[in-house]
Write an enzyme that holds these catalytic residues in place. Structure first.
Site, PDB file in Angstrom:
ATOM      1  CG  ASP A 144      39.782  10.929 -11.715  1.00 15.19           C
ATOM      2  OD1 ASP A 144      40.521  11.600 -12.459  1.00 15.19           O
ATOM      3  OD2 ASP A 144      39.586   9.708 -11.842  1.00 15.19           O
TER       4      ASP A 144
HETATM    5  N1  URA Z   1      43.375   6.675 -11.264  1.00 16.86           N
HETATM    6  C1  URA Z   1      42.132   7.141 -11.519  1.00 16.86           C
HETATM    7  O1  URA Z   1      41.390   6.538 -12.278  1.00 16.86           O
HETATM    8  N2  URA Z   1      41.730   8.276 -10.919  1.00 16.86           N
HETATM    9  C2  URA Z   1      42.507   8.972 -10.050  1.00 16.86           C
HETATM   10  O2  URA Z   1      42.075  10.005  -9.524  1.00 16.86           O
HETATM   11  C3  URA Z   1      43.787   8.480  -9.793  1.00 16.86           C
HETATM   12  C4  URA Z   1      44.200   7.326 -10.413  1.00 16.86           C
END
Ligand code: URA
Length: 240
Positions: free
Chosen positions: A101
């Site tokens: 993310d």
């Molecule tokens: N899980 C998440 O919620 N975000 C990420 O970036 C990676 C794993």
């Protein structure tokens, strides 16, 4: 001789599945002629073009980036936010293996080897990903055991996670915890902790398979070593 879709994939244009789609849509030419038939064999003397562009055979490259938060993992962004390609300006056309993310930091692998990428993101691929997570509130034992058993997120139930090194911060209002999962569903860690009532405040991927960010400053990257590439292949179900 190699199958056309594999040649396209190896050139780093896209995945094999996407290559098949492009072939069936009539976007691929071999020696100037549109080919829609699947699986024809070509060799290096054949000139292949996709969407009118000739394929160049690129050297395959494999990188690990220590992604800071504040960057999108896609190679372009509709909102003009900074992308990981701003951090890793290499001449090859590389793609991230899975996503982190915008506000997640840590290990992100990138490559122009479509086959390697597919093997690593295949749902059956059981590579471990270790996350270091800061969550709101104090994590109780019964809550963490929901994660270790597998938690129902509505559209799917997660596989059992490993949860360890639980620490409460100084003011005892948040918890730091390490979690290992081998799936990679969209927002999986955040959704898992939301489900047990502890929203994620900070998230870092410490390890992907055998690769960690050790020795790489945030925002920096390095080439994977040949033995690391081999070990990652070995971990994948298409392992070589
Ligand atoms: N899980 C998440 O919620 N975000 C990420 O970036 C990676 C794993």
């Amino acid at each position: 001789m190699e199958r056309l879709q594999k040649v396209i994939q190896k050139a780093g244009i896209c995945s094999r599945r996407k290559a098949e789609e492009l072939i069936s849509l009539g976007k691929v030419k071999v020696n100037g002629t549109v080919v829609t038939e699947m699986g024809i064999q070509v060799d290096t003397s054949d000139e292949v073009s996709v969407n009118g562009e000739k394929l160049k055979s690129e050297q395959l490259v494999y990188y690990v980036l220590n992604k800071p938060s504040g960057y999108v993992s896609t190679t372009s962004d509709n909102f003009n936010r900074r992308t990981i390609l701003d951090l890793i300006p290499v001449k090859e056309r590389i793609f991230p293996i899975g996503r982190l993310d915008y506000d997640t930091s840590g290990v992100l692998l990138l490559t122009n080897d479509g086959e390697f990428m597919n093997a690593l993101i295949h749902p059956k691929f059981k590579v471990e990903k270790e996350y270091h997570v800061k969550i709101k509130g104090l994590l109780r034992k019964d809550e963490s055991s929901r994660l270790t058993k597998g938690v129902d997120l509505g559209d799917f139930t997660t596989s059992p996670a490993k949860v360890f090194d639980v620490e409460y911060d100084d003011d005892k209002v948040n918890t730091l915890v390490k979690v290992i999962i081998h799936e990679g569903k969209y927002h999986q860690i955040k959704r898992m902790f939301d489900e047990i009532g502890h929203p994620v405040l900070k998230l870092r991927r410490h390890r992907f398979g055998i690769v960690t960010t050790e020795g790489i400053k945030q925002g920096d990257y390095r080439l994977l070593k040949p033995h690391e590439i081999k070990q990652l292949w070995n971990l994948s179900r298409y392992g070589k």
